[in-house]
Design an enzyme around this catalytic site. Structure first.
Site, mmCIF file in Angstrom:
data_model
loop_
_atom_site.group_PDB
_atom_site.id
_atom_site.type_symbol
_atom_site.label_atom_id
_atom_site.label_comp_id
_atom_site.label_asym_id
_atom_site.label_seq_id
_atom_site.Cartn_x
_atom_site.Cartn_y
_atom_site.Cartn_z
ATOM 1 N N ASP A 154 0.865 -1.184 0.000
ATOM 2 C CA ASP A 154 0.000 0.000 0.000
ATOM 3 C C ASP A 154 0.900 1.232 0.000
ATOM 4 O O ASP A 154 1.848 1.331 0.800
ATOM 5 C CB ASP A 154 -0.909 0.011 1.230
ATOM 6 C CG ASP A 154 -1.868 1.186 1.209
ATOM 7 O OD1 ASP A 154 -2.904 1.080 0.555
ATOM 8 O OD2 ASP A 154 -1.555 2.212 1.854
ATOM 9 N N ASP A 160 -2.099 9.098 -11.595
ATOM 10 C CA ASP A 160 -2.008 7.936 -12.491
ATOM 11 C C ASP A 160 -0.591 7.770 -13.020
ATOM 12 O O ASP A 160 -0.073 6.643 -13.126
ATOM 13 C CB ASP A 160 -2.975 8.108 -13.658
ATOM 14 C CG ASP A 160 -4.428 8.019 -13.209
ATOM 15 O OD1 ASP A 160 -4.670 7.550 -12.078
ATOM 16 O OD2 ASP A 160 -5.311 8.437 -13.988
ATOM 17 N N ASN A 170 -2.553 12.967 -5.156
ATOM 18 C CA ASN A 170 -3.758 13.200 -5.949
ATOM 19 C C ASN A 170 -4.359 14.556 -5.644
ATOM 20 O O ASN A 170 -4.766 15.300 -6.549
ATOM 21 C CB ASN A 170 -4.783 12.102 -5.661
ATOM 22 C CG ASN A 170 -4.726 10.975 -6.676
ATOM 23 O OD1 ASN A 170 -4.139 11.114 -7.745
ATOM 24 N ND2 ASN A 170 -5.321 9.855 -6.333
ATOM 25 N N ASP A 180 -4.280 2.469 -4.678
ATOM 26 C CA ASP A 180 -2.820 2.449 -4.539
ATOM 27 C C ASP A 180 -2.356 1.181 -3.832
ATOM 28 O O ASP A 180 -1.315 1.163 -3.174
ATOM 29 C CB ASP A 180 -2.341 3.690 -3.778
ATOM 30 C CG ASP A 180 -2.963 3.784 -2.389
ATOM 31 O OD1 ASP A 180 -3.923 3.036 -2.120
ATOM 32 O OD2 ASP A 180 -2.474 4.588 -1.568
#
Length: 807
Positions: free
Chosen positions: A396, A413, A404, A439
Site C-alpha cells: 500500500d 495515475d 492526488n 494504490d
C-alpha cells in the site's frame, strides 16, 4: 365387347385354344386307337377260337361216330378238314393213356397236349381216354396285332411329341416369353438402376402380372425421381448450408462430409471419408484423472448428453487448431450413426478471451487485477514445487492521496505507472504484480527460498518506491510503501487467507510508522480473530440490548457545580466483565458498525436526557461522542429526527469529535459540523493537544468547546516532576486557555483526579473540568442521585463542599 372391337384379342384367345386343343385331341386319339386295336384283336381271337372250336367239335363228333382206329383214313380226312383252316397249324388224335398218339395231320408237326402253343383240347367220348388236340396258328393274327400295336404306339408317341411341342410352344408363348421379359427387366433394373417396362402384354394372368409390374415400375420410377430430386435438394442444402457437417457411424468413421466441412478443415473428400473422426477433432476440455474421450466416444457421449453439444478443437490441415462447438443428433436409420454439425466459435472464444483479459486486467497499469488472483494463484501452484513457497506481498502506497489532492488525478495515475515500473524492475521473471485497487498492489513470488527471499524483495520495492517521481514541470511526487508479507505452502487451502494475512501484516507495517515491511505472525492473526470476535459481540449486543450508557459530570471549577454530562458507552454481556470501550469503538469503526452504535447512543441518550436535565437550569448540557465514520450525510437528519422525537433542546446538546477524525476528511467535516451548529447544537473538540493541533486547521473548525487531553492535565499536578517541567506545562495550559477565551471558546480539562490540579487550573484560567475526582461514569439513575446533592437548597460550596466531594 364385340369381335369387331377386339379382333386381335379374340384371335389370340382362339389360337391359344387350338394350341391346347390339337395336342390334347391327338394324344387322346392315339390312346383311343391303341385301346380299340387291342379290343379288335381280342374279338378276332375269340372269333377264331369259336370257329375252330366248332369245327373241331364237329370233327370230334364224326370221329365218335366212326372208329378212328378202324378207319384211320376217315379220321385223317376229318383232321385234314381242320387243318384247312389257316388258323389251324395241326391236329392230332391222342389215345389215353398218353402219350399214345393215334394220328397227326399234317405229319411231321408236333401236336402234343400240354404245349405252350395255343391249342384246343377236345375229349373224344367213344374212345375212352382219347382227346383231340388242335394246335392253333395265330402268327398272322399276332403279326397283324403287332403291326397295329406298333402303329398305335407310333401314333401315341407322335401324339405325345405333338402335345409336348404344343405345350412347350404354349408355355413359351404364355409363360416363358413373358417370364423372360420380366426377368430381363428385373435384371436390367437391378444392374443399372434404370426402371424398364415390359412390352407385348398378354391378357392372361401373366398379363395381369406384367401390368402390375409395369405399374410398379412406373410408380418406382416416379418415386425414385422424387427421391432423387429430394436427395439432390438435400445434398445441395447439405453442401450449401454455411456450417461444417459430417456423418459418423457408430464406429467413429466419417461416412459423409459437407463441402463446408472440407473447406473448414482444408482437406479433400478422399482424405476425410472413411477416416476416424478423432483425426480431425478432439475434446476441448482436458478430462480429469487421465480419462480421455475422443472420436466415437466423444460423438456418442455428446449425442446422449442433455444439451447434445460439446466444445471441441478442430484440427486444420495446416496444423492450426480451431475452437468449435459440436452439435450431435442420432440418425434413425439402418446401421444408425450420428449427424455432427460443427460451429466455428473461434471469434467468440477470442472475444471471450479479450473480455476476460479486459475483466482481469487493470486498464491503467496493464497489470492483472483483483479478479485475476484466483487464476494466477492456481497457475502458479500448478507449477509450484511441493517443497516450495508461494509468498504474497501486500503493498500500500503511503501519502498517495496527498499526491492526488496536490497535483490531480492525472499526476496520480502517472505516479502509479512509474511505481509499477519500479516494482517490476525489482522482481524475477516468474514473479507477478497485481493491482488490487487504488494504490494497493500484491506481488506473488513462487519457488522462493522461504521468507528471506520475500523480505529481500520487499526491501527492494520499498527502496525503489520512495525515490521522488517527476510528474511534470515543477511537480515531484513523494510516496513510500508499506508492505505486508505472508507465505502459503502447498497445504494451504485458500489463497484469500494468504492475501488476508499479507493485508494484516501491511496494516501492521503502517501502524509501525509506514515505509517498512512486516511479516504476518500468529499473534497478528490472533489479534484479528479477537477483533472478529468483538465485531460479533457488537452485533449480538445491538440485537440483545447489551449496550448501555454511563454519564460522567462536567463541573464548573469555580464552585464545583455540575454544568453538563458526557455520555460514555459500555458493552457488557450478561455474567461477564465489560468489554474495553476503546477496543469496541475501534473495531466498530473498522467494521462500519459504528454507525449503528451512534444511532443507538443518540436515541438512548436523548431518552434519558430528563434524568440529567436538572444539572443547570441555565446552560446544563448533554455531550455525545462522534466517530469519524459518523461524519456523513446521514448524521444531520438523524439528529433532527431524534431532537424532534424527544423534544430535547438543541442548545443543550454537545457533540464531541477528535482532531484526527476531522483531519481525515477535513473539508467535508467542516461542512457537516457547520450544519450541526446551524441547528443550535454545540461542537466540542475532544483530546485537544494530542492531534495535529495546527492553528490553521483549528481556526477553520466550527467548535464551541475544546477539551484538554488528560495527558496535558496530568502534567500540571504530577509528582516528581521538576520545576521547569511544571512551568512549561502550566504555560501551555495558560496559553490554550487565553487563546480559547479570546476566540470565545470554552475549555474543559479532562482527567482531573486531585484538588491541587483543580486549584492550578483555576489559576491558569481553565473554567471547567471533568474527572474521577468528581465522579466516575454513572448509570442514569445513579447520576440523577448524584446531581440531587447540588440542589440550591443544599448546595454547600467552599471547603465543606470540597470535603464532601473528596469524601
Amino acid at each position: 365387347m364385340g369381335w369387331a372391337v377386339r379382333p386381335v384379342l379374340k384371335s389370340r384367345l382362339l389360337g391359344k385354344f387350338l394350341l391346347w386343343l390339337v395336342p390334347s385331341f391327338v394324344l387322346v386319339s392315339a390312346g383311343g386307337m391303341v385301346l380299340i386295336t387291342e379290343h379288335e384283336l381280342r374279338q378276332e381271337m375269340d372269333l377264331i377260337s369259336a370257329r375252330v372250336g366248332n369245327h373241331a367239335g364237329r370233327a370230334a363228333a364224326a370221329i365218335n361216330r366212326h372208329d378212328a382206329v378202324q378207319e384211320p383214313d376217315l379220321a385223317a380226312d376229318l383232321l385234314s378238314s381242320l387243318t384247312a383252316d389257316r388258323a389251324v397249324r395241326c391236329a392230332a388224335l391222342w389215345a389215353d393213356p398218353l402219350p399214345a398218339k393215334i394220328i397227326t395231320v399234317p405229319r411231321g408237326l408236333t401236336c402234343a397236349p400240354g404245349r405252350d402253343d395255343p391249342q384246343l383240347d377236345i375229349p373224344v367220348d367213344d374212345l375212352v381216354g382219347s382227346r383231340l388236340i388242335v394246335a392253333l396258328d395265330l402268327s398272322e393274327i399276332t403279326e397283324a396285332r403287332r403291326r397295329q400295336r406298333d402303329q398305335s404306339f407310333l401314333l401315341l408317341v407322335f401324339g405325345l411329341l405333338v402335345a409336348v411341342g404344343a405345350s412347350m410352344m404354349a408355355f413359351r408363348q404364355t409363360i416363358g416369353t413373358p417370364l423372360r421379359r420380366l426377368l430381363a427387366a428385373i435384371s436390367h433394373t437391378a444392374s443399372t438402376g434404370e426402371f424398364r417396362s415390359i412390352t407385348g402384354k398378354t391378357s392372361d394372368e401373366f398379363g395381369v402380372v406384367i401390368d402390375n409390374y409395369n405399374t410398379m415400375q412406373t410408380r418406382l420410377k416416379t418415386n425414385n425421381a422424387e427421391v432423387a430430386a429430394s436427395l439432390k435438394e438435400i445434398r445441395q442444402l447439405y453442401n450449401t448450408t454455411p456450417a461444417p457437417m459430417l456423418c459418423v457411424d457408430k464406429g467413429g468413421l466419417i461416412t459423409e462430409a459437407s463441402d463446408f466441412w472440407l473447406e473448414f478443415i482444408g482437406r479433400e473428400r478422399g482424405e476425410v471419408l472413411g477416416h476416424p473422426v478423432q483425426a480431425f477433432l478432439r475434446a476441448m476440455k482436458t478430462p480429469k484423472r487421465g480419462v480421455h474421450c475422443h472420436g466415437a466416444c466423444l460423438v456418442h457421449k455428446t449425442a446422449h448428453s442433455e444439451h447434445k453439444r460439446a466444445e471441441v478443437i478442430v484440427k486444420h490441415a495446416s496444423g492450426r487448431e480451431i475452437d468449435g462447438l459440436l452439435s450431435v443428433s442420432h440418425r434413425e436409420q439402418e446401421g444408425g450413426g450420428f449427424l455432427c454439425v460443427v460451429t466455428d466459435i473461434s471469434h467468440l472464444r477470442e472475444a471471450e478471451r479479450a473480455l476476460k483479459r479486459v475483466a482481469l486486467t487493470d486498464r491503467l497499469t496493464g497489470l492483472p487485477n483483483r479478479a485475476a488472483i484466483n487464476d494466477l494463484v492456481e497457475s502458479i501452484r500448478h507449477d509450484l514445487d511441493p517443497t516450495g513457497y508461494l509468498a504474497i506481498l501486500y503493498i500500500d502506497l503511503d501519502n498517495f492521496k496527498q499526491v492526488n489532492d496536490s497535483f490531480g488525478h492525472e499526476s496520480g495515475d502517472q505516479l502509479l505507472k512509474e511505481v509499477v515500473r519500479r516494482m517490476q524492475a525489482c522482481l524475477k521473471p516468474d514473479a507477478s504484480v497485481i493491482r488490487l485497487g487504488g494504490d494497493e498492489f500484491a506481488i506473488m513470488l513462487a519457488d522462493t527460498e522461504g521468507l528471506p527471499e520475500a523480505q529481500r524483495v520487499a526491501g527492494a520495492v520499498i527502496e525503489a518506491v520512495r525515490s521522488p517521481v517527476e510528474l511534470g514541470e515543477d511537480a515531484v511526487g513523494h510516496v513510500s510503501a508499506s508492505v505486508g508479507i505472508a507465505a502459503l505452502g502447498e497445504s494451504d487451502e485458500e489463497w484469500s487467507e494468504g492475501l488476508r494475512a499479507a493485508d494484516l501484516a501491511m496494516y501492521e507495517a503502517k501502524q509501525g510508522g509506514k515505509n517498512r515491511f512486516a511479516l504476518y505472525s500468529d499473534a497478528l492473526g490472533q489479534a484479528v480473530d479477537a477483533r472478529t470476535a468483538r465485531a460479533n459481540t457488537i452485533r449480538d449486543g445491538l440485537d440483545s440490548g447489551w449496550f448501555s450508557l454511563l454519564f460522567q459530570p462536567i463541573v464548573r471549577l469555580s464552585d464545583l457545580c455540575p454544568i453538563g454530562a458526557e455520555s460514555l458507552l459500555r458493552l457488557q454481556r450478561p455474567g461477564m466483565a465489560a468489554e474495553p470501550t476503546q477496543a469496541i469503538i475501534q473495531t466498530a469503526e473498522e467494521t462500519g458498525q459504528i454507525t449503528q452504535i451512534g444511532e443507538w447512543v443518540l436515541r438512548d441518550a436523548l431518552t434519558h436526557a430528563g434524568d440529567i436535565a436538572g444539572i443547570s437550569a441555565a446552560n446544563g448540557y448533554l455531550s455525545l461522542n462522534l466517530s469519524a465514520r459518523q461524519l456523513d450525510s446521514r448524521l444531520l437528519p438523524a439528529l433532527k429526527a431524534e431532537l424532534a422525537a424527544t423534544g430535547f433542546p438543541a442548545q443543550r446538546l454537545v457533540v464531541e469529535i477528535t482532531e484526527t477524525a476531522v483531519i481525515g476528511n477535513f473539508e467535508e467535516a467542516i461542512k457537516i459540523l457547520a450544519d450541526i451548529r446551524s441547528l443550535g447544537i454545540r461542537v466540542a473538540l475532544d483530546d485537544f493537544g494530542t492531534g495535529y493541533s495546527s492553528l490553521s486547521y483549528f481556526n477553520r473548525l466550527p467548535v464551541d468547546i475544546i477539551k484538554l487531553d488528560r495527558s496535558i492535565t496530568a502534567g500540571i499536578g504530577a509528582k516528581g516532576r521538576s520545576d521547569e517541567e511544571m512551568r512549561k506545562a502550566s504555560a501551555l495550559v495558560r496559553s490554550i486557555a487565553n487563546f480559547a477565551a479570546d476566540l470565545g471558546i470554552s475549555v474543559v480539562a479532562e482527567g482531573i483526579e486531585s484538588f491541587d490540579v483543580v486549584e492550578e487550573l483555576r489559576q491558569l484560567g481553565v473554567p471547567y473540568g471533568q474527572g474521577y475526582l468528581f465522579a466516575r461514569p454513572l448509570p442514569a439513575s445513579a447520576f440523577r442521585a448524584w446531581v440531587a446533592e447540588f440542589d440550591p437548597a443544599t448546595r454547600g460550596g467552599g471547603v465543606s463542599h470540597k470535603r464532601a466531594v473528596n469524601a
